[in-house]
Design a protein around this motif. Structure first.
Motif, PDB file in Angstrom:
ATOM      1  N   THR A 142     -21.248  52.352 -10.144  1.00 21.17           N
ATOM      2  CA  THR A 142     -22.320  52.907 -10.978  1.00 21.17           C
ATOM      3  C   THR A 142     -22.995  51.778 -11.743  1.00 21.17           C
ATOM      4  OG1 THR A 142     -20.940  54.872 -11.302  1.00 21.17           O
ATOM      5  CG2 THR A 142     -22.913  54.699 -12.648  1.00 21.17           C
ATOM      6  N   VAL A 143     -24.320  51.851 -11.806  1.00 23.07           N
ATOM      7  CA  VAL A 143     -25.107  50.898 -12.581  1.00 23.07           C
ATOM      8  C   VAL A 143     -25.773  51.656 -13.722  1.00 23.07           C
ATOM      9  CG1 VAL A 143     -26.975  49.208 -12.540  1.00 23.07           C
ATOM     10  CG2 VAL A 143     -25.488  49.482 -10.532  1.00 23.07           C
ATOM     11  N   PHE A 144     -25.652  51.115 -14.944  1.00 26.27           N
ATOM     12  CA  PHE A 144     -26.220  51.727 -16.141  1.00 26.27           C
ATOM     13  C   PHE A 144     -27.211  50.769 -16.794  1.00 26.27           C
ATOM     14  CE2 PHE A 144     -22.055  53.604 -15.616  1.00 26.27           C
ATOM     15  CZ  PHE A 144     -22.194  54.934 -15.998  1.00 26.27           C
ATOM     16  N   HIS A 156     -22.300  47.299 -15.070  1.00 27.95           N
ATOM     17  CA  HIS A 156     -21.799  47.594 -13.728  1.00 27.95           C
ATOM     18  C   HIS A 156     -20.372  48.106 -13.847  1.00 27.95           C
ATOM     19  CE1 HIS A 156     -25.114  45.660 -11.427  1.00 27.95           C
ATOM     20  NE2 HIS A 156     -25.197  44.887 -12.505  1.00 27.95           N
ATOM     21  N   ASN A 157     -20.128  49.278 -13.329  1.00 24.21           N
ATOM     22  CA  ASN A 157     -18.787  49.859 -13.299  1.00 24.21           C
ATOM     23  C   ASN A 157     -18.361  50.054 -11.849  1.00 24.21           C
ATOM     24  OD1 ASN A 157     -18.949  49.968 -16.043  1.00 24.21           O
ATOM     25  ND2 ASN A 157     -18.624  52.178 -16.232  1.00 24.21           N
ATOM     26  N   SER A 158     -17.096  49.785 -11.573  1.00 26.51           N
ATOM     27  CA  SER A 158     -16.564  49.997 -10.222  1.00 26.51           C
ATOM     28  C   SER A 158     -15.164  50.583 -10.333  1.00 26.51           C
ATOM     29  CB  SER A 158     -16.532  48.691  -9.427  1.00 26.51           C
ATOM     30  OG  SER A 158     -15.636  47.767 -10.014  1.00 26.51           O
ATOM     31  N   LEU A 169     -10.102  49.662 -12.187  1.00 25.85           N
ATOM     32  CA  LEU A 169     -11.392  50.010 -12.806  1.00 25.85           C
ATOM     33  C   LEU A 169     -11.923  48.776 -13.530  1.00 25.85           C
ATOM     34  CD1 LEU A 169     -11.183  53.577 -14.466  1.00 25.85           C
ATOM     35  CD2 LEU A 169     -13.161  52.636 -13.251  1.00 25.85           C
ATOM     36  N   LYS A 170     -13.178  48.431 -13.262  1.00 21.27           N
ATOM     37  CA  LYS A 170     -13.791  47.283 -13.918  1.00 21.27           C
ATOM     38  C   LYS A 170     -15.143  47.681 -14.501  1.00 21.27           C
ATOM     39  CE  LYS A 170     -11.673  43.801 -10.893  1.00 21.27           C
ATOM     40  NZ  LYS A 170     -11.926  42.667  -9.969  1.00 21.27           N
ATOM     41  N   SER A 171     -15.446  47.113 -15.648  1.00 20.36           N
ATOM     42  CA  SER A 171     -16.726  47.336 -16.304  1.00 20.36           C
ATOM     43  C   SER A 171     -17.186  46.021 -16.930  1.00 20.36           C
ATOM     44  CB  SER A 171     -16.608  48.409 -17.387  1.00 20.36           C
ATOM     45  OG  SER A 171     -17.839  48.574 -18.078  1.00 20.36           O
ATOM     46  N   PHE A 182     -27.735  35.068 -27.011  1.00 18.56           N
ATOM     47  CA  PHE A 182     -26.973  35.263 -28.240  1.00 18.56           C
ATOM     48  C   PHE A 182     -25.795  36.214 -28.071  1.00 18.56           C
ATOM     49  CE2 PHE A 182     -31.401  34.376 -29.231  1.00 18.56           C
ATOM     50  CZ  PHE A 182     -31.291  33.274 -30.072  1.00 18.56           C
ATOM     51  N   PHE A 183     -25.810  37.008 -27.021  1.00 18.85           N
ATOM     52  CA  PHE A 183     -24.737  37.981 -26.822  1.00 18.85           C
ATOM     53  C   PHE A 183     -23.966  37.621 -25.556  1.00 18.85           C
ATOM     54  CE2 PHE A 183     -27.993  40.179 -29.225  1.00 18.85           C
ATOM     55  CZ  PHE A 183     -27.261  40.756 -30.259  1.00 18.85           C
ATOM     56  N   GLY A 184     -22.647  37.607 -25.670  1.00 20.01           N
ATOM     57  CA  GLY A 184     -21.805  37.300 -24.532  1.00 20.01           C
ATOM     58  C   GLY A 184     -21.531  38.550 -23.706  1.00 20.01           C
ATOM     59  N   LYS A 185     -20.810  38.398 -22.623  1.00 19.88           N
ATOM     60  CA  LYS A 185     -20.468  39.515 -21.763  1.00 19.88           C
ATOM     61  C   LYS A 185     -19.314  40.308 -22.359  1.00 19.88           C
ATOM     62  CE  LYS A 185     -21.892  37.358 -17.399  1.00 19.88           C
ATOM     63  NZ  LYS A 185     -21.459  36.935 -16.035  1.00 19.88           N
ATOM     64  N   LEU A 186     -19.376  41.612 -22.116  1.00 15.95           N
ATOM     65  CA  LEU A 186     -18.294  42.490 -22.515  1.00 15.95           C
ATOM     66  C   LEU A 186     -17.602  42.979 -21.259  1.00 15.95           C
ATOM     67  CD1 LEU A 186     -16.665  44.232 -24.504  1.00 15.95           C
ATOM     68  CD2 LEU A 186     -18.490  45.956 -24.340  1.00 15.95           C
ATOM     69  N   LYS A 187     -16.288  42.694 -21.160  1.00 19.41           N
ATOM     70  CA  LYS A 187     -15.528  43.071 -19.983  1.00 19.41           C
ATOM     71  C   LYS A 187     -14.428  44.053 -20.367  1.00 19.41           C
ATOM     72  CE  LYS A 187     -16.145  38.582 -17.657  1.00 19.41           C
ATOM     73  NZ  LYS A 187     -15.428  37.420 -17.051  1.00 19.41           N
ATOM     74  N   GLN A 188     -14.223  45.041 -19.467  1.00 21.68           N
ATOM     75  CA  GLN A 188     -13.104  45.961 -19.593  1.00 21.68           C
ATOM     76  C   GLN A 188     -12.464  46.114 -18.213  1.00 21.68           C
ATOM     77  OE1 GLN A 188     -13.530  49.545 -22.358  1.00 21.68           O
ATOM     78  NE2 GLN A 188     -15.696  49.127 -21.915  1.00 21.68           N
TER      79      GLN A 188
END
Length: 350
Positions: A142-144, A156-158, A169-171, A182-188
């Motif tokens: 899914t792309v949001f 991007h969620n998979s 599950l990755k996000s 100025f904003f870094g990546k958020l990973k889950q």
């Protein structure tokens, strides 16, 4: 001495003579005297016509002959029927007269009332039991689009099921444009196993940027019934109850258990463990880049703060989340809306 006759006396004598002759004729007829034929028969015989003069009148119109009527019709014609009293008819009703004198309004069968539904044939094939629900896909991508005030990004969620029955599950969220400086990546990331009741996480990771001190982790020890949470260098434990989810897996748990069947969830995010009660807001149709999506809108709130989490789950996509809105304590709103969904029953080859 001579006497001269005057016109007056002449007229008088003439009238007297005529009167006298007429009187003699009447007397003779009255005595039955007969005169000779030459006296009574005229020189030539003529036929006589007796005519009577009457006042002229307008001829009446011709009378139209009616066909003969039966004795029943004659008796009915002699006595006209007594008219029935007028009756008020209700909407969608007609009045039917029977042989008796009673008349009752009945419903018009050709026009069903508003609350009457046509009978449908019962079919056991159309009714699906809980055990016959569609099997959740083994792969979802899914792309949001993400908005946070004036900042925009993409997520991007998979979701992928491995051959051994485990899942990953990755996000990943990344700001776009000038804000990306100025904003870094958020990973889950969530890992675990797929069971009959859905997802059962074993590890959870939350990382913002490259700073290891801000990494949050959660470990689920189901055999020991213990949850270990690590926030930077802080570590704490809590009892682990059945059905507990992490902050990423809970949104995909609705693929297995519909939202209205399980409205209370225990969720861990690496910092704390909480029990969240969700409420049903209603069914809504979302207009997205993928078209119109039928969704179920649920939300949760906290009594001690203004935080609110809202989810829109797509009914035609196995209850996958297609819209997420998070309202923070300070009123900051983060919103995610799906722009593309891909599902498959087989995982793609790397």
């Amino acid at each position: 001495m001579s006497i001269k006759s005057s016109p007056f006396w002449t007229k008088r004598l003439g009238l007297a003579l005529i009167f006298s002759v007429a009187l003699h004729l009447l007397l003779v007829r009255g005595l039955g005297l007969q005169f000779p034929d030459w006296w009574s028969t005229p020189k030539a015989s003529y036929g006589t016509i007796d005519a009577v003069l009457v006042a002229a009148t307008k001829a009446p119109p011709p009378v139209e002959k009616l066909p003969p009527t039966s004795p029943v019709a004659k008796s009915a014609a002699k006595k006209p029927p007594t008219p029935l009293p007028p009756q008020e008819l209700l909407p969608n009703e007609v009045l039917i007269e029977s042989a008796s004198t009673n008349t009752e309004p009945i419903a018009d069968a050709s026009r069903p009332t508003e609350n009457t539904l046509p009978e449908q044939p019962a079919s056991t094939d159309e009714v699906a039991s809980e055990d016959e629900r569609p099997k959740p896909p083994d792969f979802v991508e899914t792309v949001f689009t993400v908005t946070n005030g004036g900042t925009k990004g993409v997520m991007h969620n998979s979701y992928q099921v491995q051959p051994d029955g485990s899942y990953v599950l990755k996000s990943e969220v990344e700001a776009k444009g000038f804000a990306s400086l100025f904003f870094g990546k958020l990973k889950q990331q969530s890992e675990g196993v797929v069971t009959e009741r859905g997802l059962k996480p074993t590890h959870y990771l939350y990382q913002y940027g490259d700073n290891e001190d801000k990494v949050q982790r959660a470990s689920f020890d189901w055999q020991a019934g213990k949850l270990t949470m690590q926030n930077g260098k802080k570590i704490k434990t809590a009892p682990l109850t059945e059905g507990t989810q992490d902050f990423l897996s809970f949104m995909y748990q609705f693929m297995f258990v519909p939202p209205l069947e399980q409205m209370q969830l225990s969720i861990a995010n690496g910092k704390k463990l909480g029990t969240y009660d969700y409420e049903f807001e209603g069914e809504e149709t979302l207009s997205t880049k993928m078209g119109e999506l039928r969704t179920v809108h649920i939300f949760r709130t906290r009594a001690d703060s203004d935080e609110k989490t809202e989810l829109w789950l797509a009914l035609d996509y196995h209850n996958l989340p297609v819209k997420v809105r998070q309202t923070e304590k300070d009123g900051d709103v983060i919103e995610q809306i799906a722009t593309r969904i891909s599902t498959s029953n087989t995982a793609p080859v790397p």
